[in-house]
Design an enzyme around this catalytic site. Structure first.
Site, PDB file in Angstrom:
ATOM      1  N   HIS A   1      -3.091  -1.081  -5.231  1.00 31.65           N
ATOM      2  CA  HIS A   1      -3.084  -0.086  -4.150  1.00 31.65           C
ATOM      3  C   HIS A   1      -1.995   0.961  -4.418  1.00 31.65           C
ATOM      4  O   HIS A   1      -1.010   1.064  -3.704  1.00 31.65           O
ATOM      5  CB  HIS A   1      -2.884  -0.709  -2.785  1.00 31.65           C
ATOM      6  CG  HIS A   1      -3.420   0.186  -1.701  1.00 31.65           C
ATOM      7  ND1 HIS A   1      -4.371  -0.221  -0.797  1.00 31.65           N
ATOM      8  CD2 HIS A   1      -3.156   1.492  -1.400  1.00 31.65           C
ATOM      9  CE1 HIS A   1      -4.661   0.788   0.016  1.00 31.65           C
ATOM     10  NE2 HIS A   1      -3.924   1.840  -0.342  1.00 31.65           N
TER      11      HIS A   1
ATOM     12  N   ASP B   1       0.829  -1.208   0.000  1.00 30.37           N
ATOM     13  CA  ASP B   1       0.000   0.000   0.000  1.00 30.37           C
ATOM     14  C   ASP B   1       0.865   1.261   0.000  1.00 30.37           C
ATOM     15  O   ASP B   1       0.639   2.178   0.801  1.00 30.37           O
ATOM     16  CB  ASP B   1      -0.942   0.009   1.215  1.00 30.37           C
ATOM     17  CG  ASP B   1      -1.631  -1.320   1.438  1.00 30.37           C
ATOM     18  OD1 ASP B   1      -2.083  -1.910   0.439  1.00 30.37           O
ATOM     19  OD2 ASP B   1      -1.717  -1.758   2.595  1.00 30.37           O
TER      20      ASP B   1
ATOM     21  N   ARG C   1       4.893  -8.061  -0.277  1.00 32.10           N
ATOM     22  CA  ARG C   1       4.344  -7.137  -1.259  1.00 32.10           C
ATOM     23  C   ARG C   1       5.276  -5.928  -1.258  1.00 32.10           C
ATOM     24  O   ARG C   1       5.413  -5.238  -0.238  1.00 32.10           O
ATOM     25  CB  ARG C   1       2.908  -6.741  -0.913  1.00 32.10           C
ATOM     26  CG  ARG C   1       1.913  -7.873  -1.132  1.00 32.10           C
ATOM     27  CD  ARG C   1       0.493  -7.448  -0.804  1.00 32.10           C
ATOM     28  NE  ARG C   1       0.316  -7.256   0.624  1.00 32.10           N
ATOM     29  CZ  ARG C   1      -0.797  -6.764   1.188  1.00 32.10           C
ATOM     30  NH1 ARG C   1      -1.818  -6.406   0.421  1.00 32.10           N
ATOM     31  NH2 ARG C   1      -0.893  -6.617   2.486  1.00 32.10           N
TER      32      ARG C   1
ATOM     33  N   GLU D   1     -11.211  -0.840  -3.659  1.00 28.22           N
ATOM     34  CA  GLU D   1     -10.501  -0.249  -2.533  1.00 28.22           C
ATOM     35  C   GLU D   1      -9.261   0.490  -3.047  1.00 28.22           C
ATOM     36  O   GLU D   1      -9.005   0.557  -4.246  1.00 28.22           O
ATOM     37  CB  GLU D   1     -10.086  -1.334  -1.534  1.00 28.22           C
ATOM     38  CG  GLU D   1      -9.073  -2.334  -2.093  1.00 28.22           C
ATOM     39  CD  GLU D   1      -8.687  -3.417  -1.102  1.00 28.22           C
ATOM     40  OE1 GLU D   1      -9.408  -3.609  -0.105  1.00 28.22           O
ATOM     41  OE2 GLU D   1      -7.651  -4.079  -1.329  1.00 28.22           O
TER      42      GLU D   1
END
Length: 338
Positions: free
Chosen positions: A264, A15, A297, A200
């Site tokens: 994201h 993110d 990630r 999202e």
């Protein structure tokens, strides 16, 4: 000639939110332990990996902001710094039948720093951002247009099938909405409803008279992908009719370069003024255990080109040029190695 971007720009930071201010890059993102908010600063994107990481806030031991700190975003509004993040309470949530409810119970929160340096300054807790109703809410981002701040975020509406939709509202101040939430997009296409029905992680880019609102959809494995809404910059952004939704993802997994589940994202720019797309991605497909605690990630970035009409050319994820972990080093919910 612009300096090339080497990926990942930062390891194990999902993110990712990158902000360029006064000639320096600031990065925040979800810490794998989900217990703190961290910031890095460097003169270049390539320098962020080696930059010292400063913890500017930690979750309290109990209460509504004490569990699963997700997706902080750093923004500069009216000469002050703001961090938006999602957090859940520590108490167990139960359903109507008295059973434990596995649904995440996050809400959106805001921190403010009025000092010049956000890494050393004092952060003040401005509390929960009241989005108009109480339900799973996360991934708030901010955009200022013509001097007016807007908040864009993801939230669940139990009357709509799925886990989260994307909403927008104007703001009275950086932690208070001035208008009711307006629904912009919900999961509806096949690629948005793999594993989970999710819209999202919104991010907003204003360039060439257009507003590009990206978001991410589906589960967080290889199915995770980026979608797009567009509007004219002079349109009423609180009118859903001002927006056009792409039926297809604009960035998705690409086995040819070993990038899986890109999404994201945020936007920044090079020193030369080129737009840079920042996103996280995994580099392998096998996930052992709960994917929530799989830390690999990585934050990646690439220059986003534009066509002759001034529209973004999204293309494919860039190939990696830096080494990455070959397997996951799993973390427990306490943030310790297991």
């Amino acid at each position: 000639m612009p300096t090339p971007i080497h990926n990942p720009i930062v390891l194990q930071r999902a993110d990712p939110c990158v902000l360029r201010h006064a000639g320096e890059y600031y990065l925040t993102g979800s810490h794998p332990a989900y217990d703190r908010i961290v910031l890095r600063r460097a003169a270049t994107l390539d320098g962020l990996q080696a930059a010292d990481e400063v913890t500017v806030w930690r979750r309290p031991g109990s209460g509504p902001q004490s569990h699963l700190i997700w997706a902080p975003e750093l923004h500069r509004v009216n000469q002050a710094w703001y961090l938006y993040y999602a957090a859940a309470p520590d108490e167990e949530v139960t359903s109507d039948d008295g059973e434990a409810d596995p649904t995440f119970n996050h809400r959106v929160y805001c921190l403010e720093c009025r000092d010049e340096d956000p890494l050393t300054g004092t952060w003040v807790d401005r509390g929960q951002v009241d989005t108009g109703w109480e339900s799973f809410a996360l991934d708030a981002t901010s955009v200022v247009l013509d001097g007016v701040q807007h908040l864009v975020w993801a939230q669940q509406d139990l009357a709509i099938k799925g886990h989260s939709n994307i909403y927008i509202a104007r703001m009275r101040n950086p932690w208070t909405l001035a208008t009711p939430a307006v629904l912009l997009t919900r999961p509806e296409h096949d690629w948005e409803t793999v594993t989970f029905w999710v819209n999202e992680g919104p991010s907003v880019l204003v360039k060439n008279g257009k507003v590009s609102l990206t978001y991410s959809a589906s589960g967080t494995g290889t199915e995770y992908a980026m979608g797009l809404l567009t509007a004219d910059a002079d349109a009423d952004l609180l009118d859903p009719a001002s927006w056009t939704k792409s039926p297809d993802p604009v960035l998705a997994s690409d086995a040819s370069v070993g990038i899986y589940g890109p999404g994201h994202n945020s936007f920044t720019e090079t020193p030369e003024g080129e737009t840079v797309l920042v996103y996280h991605a995994r580099t392998y497909t096998r996930l052992d255990g709960d994917p929530l605690w799989e830390p690999n990630r990585h934050a990646c970035a690439q220059v986003l080109p534009f066509d002759a009409d001034g529209r973004p050319v999204w293309g494919r994820p860039a190939a990696l040029t830096r080494p990455v972990p070959a397997t996951a080093a799993l973390l427990s919910p306490e943030g310790t190695m297991v």
